[in-house]
Each structure stands twice: as C-alpha cells, then as structure tokens.
Design a protein around this motif. Structure first.
Motif, PDB file in Angstrom:
ATOM      1  N   LEU A  37      50.633 -26.750  26.694  1.00 21.17           N
ATOM      2  CA  LEU A  37      49.786 -25.643  27.105  1.00 21.17           C
ATOM      3  C   LEU A  37      49.264 -25.056  25.807  1.00 21.17           C
ATOM      4  O   LEU A  37      50.020 -24.468  25.030  1.00 21.17           O
ATOM      5  N   HIS A  38      47.980 -25.297  25.500  1.00 24.79           N
ATOM      6  CA  HIS A  38      47.418 -24.912  24.210  1.00 24.79           C
ATOM      7  C   HIS A  38      46.037 -24.296  24.349  1.00 24.79           C
ATOM      8  O   HIS A  38      45.399 -24.395  25.400  1.00 24.79           O
ATOM      9  N   LEU A  39      45.599 -23.695  23.257  1.00 25.33           N
ATOM     10  CA  LEU A  39      44.275 -23.090  23.186  1.00 25.33           C
ATOM     11  C   LEU A  39      43.230 -24.124  22.788  1.00 25.33           C
ATOM     12  O   LEU A  39      43.517 -25.024  21.996  1.00 25.33           O
ATOM     13  N   ILE A  40      42.023 -23.946  23.313  1.00 28.56           N
ATOM     14  CA  ILE A  40      40.891 -24.703  22.788  1.00 28.56           C
ATOM     15  C   ILE A  40      40.416 -23.933  21.565  1.00 28.56           C
ATOM     16  O   ILE A  40      40.053 -22.763  21.656  1.00 28.56           O
ATOM     17  N   LYS A  41      40.468 -24.570  20.410  1.00 33.06           N
ATOM     18  CA  LYS A  41      40.097 -23.933  19.140  1.00 33.06           C
ATOM     19  C   LYS A  41      38.634 -24.160  18.776  1.00 33.06           C
ATOM     20  O   LYS A  41      38.021 -23.327  18.124  1.00 33.06           O
ATOM     21  N   ALA A  42      38.089 -25.320  19.173  1.00 31.16           N
ATOM     22  CA  ALA A  42      36.701 -25.657  18.855  1.00 31.16           C
ATOM     23  C   ALA A  42      36.223 -26.705  19.852  1.00 31.16           C
ATOM     24  O   ALA A  42      37.031 -27.416  20.459  1.00 31.16           O
ATOM     25  N   ILE A  43      34.906 -26.780  20.001  1.00 32.47           N
ATOM     26  CA  ILE A  43      34.302 -27.771  20.890  1.00 32.47           C
ATOM     27  C   ILE A  43      33.201 -28.478  20.113  1.00 32.47           C
ATOM     28  O   ILE A  43      32.387 -27.831  19.457  1.00 32.47           O
ATOM     29  N   GLN A  44      33.229 -29.805  20.191  1.00 31.16           N
ATOM     30  CA  GLN A  44      32.224 -30.647  19.527  1.00 31.16           C
ATOM     31  C   GLN A  44      31.751 -31.659  20.550  1.00 31.16           C
ATOM     32  O   GLN A  44      32.410 -32.677  20.770  1.00 31.16           O
ATOM     33  N   GLY A  45      30.649 -31.356  21.216  1.00 33.78           N
ATOM     34  CA  GLY A  45      30.153 -32.254  22.258  1.00 33.78           C
ATOM     35  C   GLY A  45      31.147 -32.378  23.389  1.00 33.78           C
ATOM     36  O   GLY A  45      31.445 -31.409  24.067  1.00 33.78           O
ATOM     37  N   GLU A  46      31.688 -33.584  23.577  1.00 35.63           N
ATOM     38  CA  GLU A  46      32.662 -33.857  24.639  1.00 35.63           C
ATOM     39  C   GLU A  46      34.107 -33.832  24.135  1.00 35.63           C
ATOM     40  O   GLU A  46      35.017 -34.223  24.860  1.00 35.63           O
ATOM     41  N   ARG A  47      34.303 -33.372  22.897  1.00 33.82           N
ATOM     42  CA  ARG A  47      35.651 -33.316  22.312  1.00 33.82           C
ATOM     43  C   ARG A  47      36.102 -31.869  22.182  1.00 33.82           C
ATOM     44  O   ARG A  47      35.300 -30.985  21.915  1.00 33.82           O
ATOM     45  N   TYR A  48      37.413 -31.670  22.343  1.00 36.35           N
ATOM     46  CA  TYR A  48      37.994 -30.337  22.274  1.00 36.35           C
ATOM     47  C   TYR A  48      39.144 -30.349  21.265  1.00 36.35           C
ATOM     48  O   TYR A  48      40.040 -31.184  21.353  1.00 36.35           O
ATOM     49  N   GLN A  49      39.083 -29.420  20.315  1.00 36.71           N
ATOM     50  CA  GLN A  49      40.169 -29.283  19.346  1.00 36.71           C
ATOM     51  C   GLN A  49      41.181 -28.321  19.945  1.00 36.71           C
ATOM     52  O   GLN A  49      40.836 -27.211  20.337  1.00 36.71           O
ATOM     53  N   ILE A  50      42.434 -28.760  20.039  1.00 36.66           N
ATOM     54  CA  ILE A  50      43.449 -27.905  20.637  1.00 36.66           C
ATOM     55  C   ILE A  50      44.525 -27.567  19.612  1.00 36.66           C
ATOM     56  O   ILE A  50      44.778 -28.322  18.664  1.00 36.66           O
ATOM     57  N   GLY A  51      45.120 -26.396  19.797  1.00 39.60           N
ATOM     58  CA  GLY A  51      46.180 -25.943  18.910  1.00 39.60           C
ATOM     59  C   GLY A  51      46.869 -24.731  19.497  1.00 39.60           C
ATOM     60  O   GLY A  51      46.548 -24.293  20.602  1.00 39.60           O
ATOM     61  N   ASN A  52      47.806 -24.185  18.749  1.00 41.95           N
ATOM     62  CA  ASN A  52      48.504 -23.000  19.246  1.00 41.95           C
ATOM     63  C   ASN A  52      47.849 -21.739  18.695  1.00 41.95           C
ATOM     64  O   ASN A  52      46.866 -21.804  17.967  1.00 41.95           O
ATOM     65  N   ASN A  53      48.399 -20.592  19.048  1.00 40.44           N
ATOM     66  CA  ASN A  53      47.777 -19.337  18.618  1.00 40.44           C
ATOM     67  C   ASN A  53      48.384 -18.782  17.332  1.00 40.44           C
ATOM     68  O   ASN A  53      48.130 -17.634  16.986  1.00 40.44           O
ATOM     69  N   ILE A  54      49.156 -19.606  16.621  1.00 32.24           N
ATOM     70  CA  ILE A  54      49.682 -19.158  15.322  1.00 32.24           C
ATOM     71  C   ILE A  54      49.190 -20.057  14.184  1.00 32.24           C
ATOM     72  O   ILE A  54      49.794 -20.122  13.133  1.00 32.24           O
ATOM     73  N   GLY A  55      48.071 -20.769  14.457  1.00 31.91           N
ATOM     74  CA  GLY A  55      47.420 -21.497  13.382  1.00 31.91           C
ATOM     75  C   GLY A  55      47.552 -23.005  13.377  1.00 31.91           C
ATOM     76  O   GLY A  55      46.804 -23.682  12.678  1.00 31.91           O
ATOM     77  N   ARG A  56      48.478 -23.576  14.128  1.00 36.03           N
ATOM     78  CA  ARG A  56      48.646 -25.039  14.116  1.00 36.03           C
ATOM     79  C   ARG A  56      47.565 -25.698  14.967  1.00 36.03           C
ATOM     80  O   ARG A  56      47.276 -25.274  16.066  1.00 36.03           O
ATOM     81  N   ILE A  57      46.986 -26.765  14.440  1.00 38.86           N
ATOM     82  CA  ILE A  57      46.004 -27.570  15.148  1.00 38.86           C
ATOM     83  C   ILE A  57      46.669 -28.889  15.530  1.00 38.86           C
ATOM     84  O   ILE A  57      47.271 -29.548  14.683  1.00 38.86           O
ATOM     85  N   ASN A  58      46.580 -29.261  16.799  1.00 36.69           N
ATOM     86  CA  ASN A  58      47.174 -30.518  17.254  1.00 36.69           C
ATOM     87  C   ASN A  58      46.206 -31.681  17.207  1.00 36.69           C
ATOM     88  O   ASN A  58      46.624 -32.825  17.243  1.00 36.69           O
ATOM     89  N   GLY A  59      44.919 -31.400  17.176  1.00 40.10           N
ATOM     90  CA  GLY A  59      43.946 -32.477  17.077  1.00 40.10           C
ATOM     91  C   GLY A  59      42.857 -32.369  18.123  1.00 40.10           C
ATOM     92  O   GLY A  59      42.708 -31.360  18.801  1.00 40.10           O
ATOM     93  N   TRP A  60      42.100 -33.459  18.232  1.00 43.63           N
ATOM     94  CA  TRP A  60      40.962 -33.514  19.142  1.00 43.63           C
ATOM     95  C   TRP A  60      41.316 -34.353  20.358  1.00 43.63           C
ATOM     96  O   TRP A  60      41.973 -35.389  20.232  1.00 43.63           O
ATOM     97  N   VAL A  61      40.887 -33.887  21.542  1.00 43.82           N
ATOM     98  CA  VAL A  61      41.090 -34.631  22.783  1.00 43.82           C
ATOM     99  C   VAL A  61      39.772 -34.650  23.552  1.00 43.82           C
ATOM    100  O   VAL A  61      38.913 -33.792  23.362  1.00 43.82           O
ATOM    101  N   SER A  62      39.640 -35.639  24.424  1.00 44.74           N
ATOM    102  CA  SER A  62      38.483 -35.666  25.324  1.00 44.74           C
ATOM    103  C   SER A  62      38.843 -34.892  26.589  1.00 44.74           C
ATOM    104  O   SER A  62      40.022 -34.570  26.829  1.00 44.74           O
ATOM    105  N   GLN A  63      37.859 -34.622  27.414  1.00 41.89           N
ATOM    106  CA  GLN A  63      38.110 -33.835  28.625  1.00 41.89           C
ATOM    107  C   GLN A  63      39.063 -34.549  29.578  1.00 41.89           C
ATOM    108  O   GLN A  63      39.790 -33.898  30.309  1.00 41.89           O
TER     109      GLN A  63
END
Length: 75
Positions: A37-63
């Motif tokens: 259960l994570h935040l969407i940090k950024a959106i690039q076209g059909e890709r979503y960057q997900i991470g937590n709310n304390i700064g960690r980025i888990n990477g990019w996923v598709s929808q």
C-alpha cells in the motif's frame, strides 16, 4: 504506511477502474512479487512511480500492477 495509516489499520481499497490515478493517491500495488500500500510519487505516461511517505521510492510500475486505490482509512 507510517503517518497515513498504521500497520494493521483497516483501510478500504476499491478497484482502480473509474478512477483517474493522480500523484499522492494511495494505491495497492505489486512490486517484485510483493504487494504494497504505497503512494503514487510521480506519473510518466502509463508508468507510476510508487514509494512511501517518508522518502523511499520503490520504483516504477505499469497500471496493470496497481490493483486498487485506497478510499478510506479507519480511525
């Protein structure tokens, strides 16, 4: 998700269909075989960057790796 919901806290997750995903949405997604259960940090076209709310980025996923959107966190 520390600060947004506590471990074990009840949340409501609805299917993504019908929702326009936006930066800051809390989503249920799968990354490297694990569901988060994570935040969407950024959106690039059909890709979503997900991470937590304390700064960690888990990477990019598709929808297709996003299963639902959090619509309610129980108090």
């Amino acid at each position: 998700m520390k600060g947004k919901s506590a471990s074990g806290q009840l949340v409501t997750v609805e299917p993504v269909a019908g929702h326009k995903l936006q930066k800051g949405d809390i989503v249920l997604c799968k990354v490297n075989g694990t569901q988060y259960l994570h935040l969407i940090k950024a959106i690039q076209g059909e890709r979503y960057q997900i991470g937590n709310n304390i700064g960690r980025i888990n990477g990019w996923v598709s929808q297709n790796a996003i299963y639902g959107i959090c619509t309610h966190v129980a108090e």
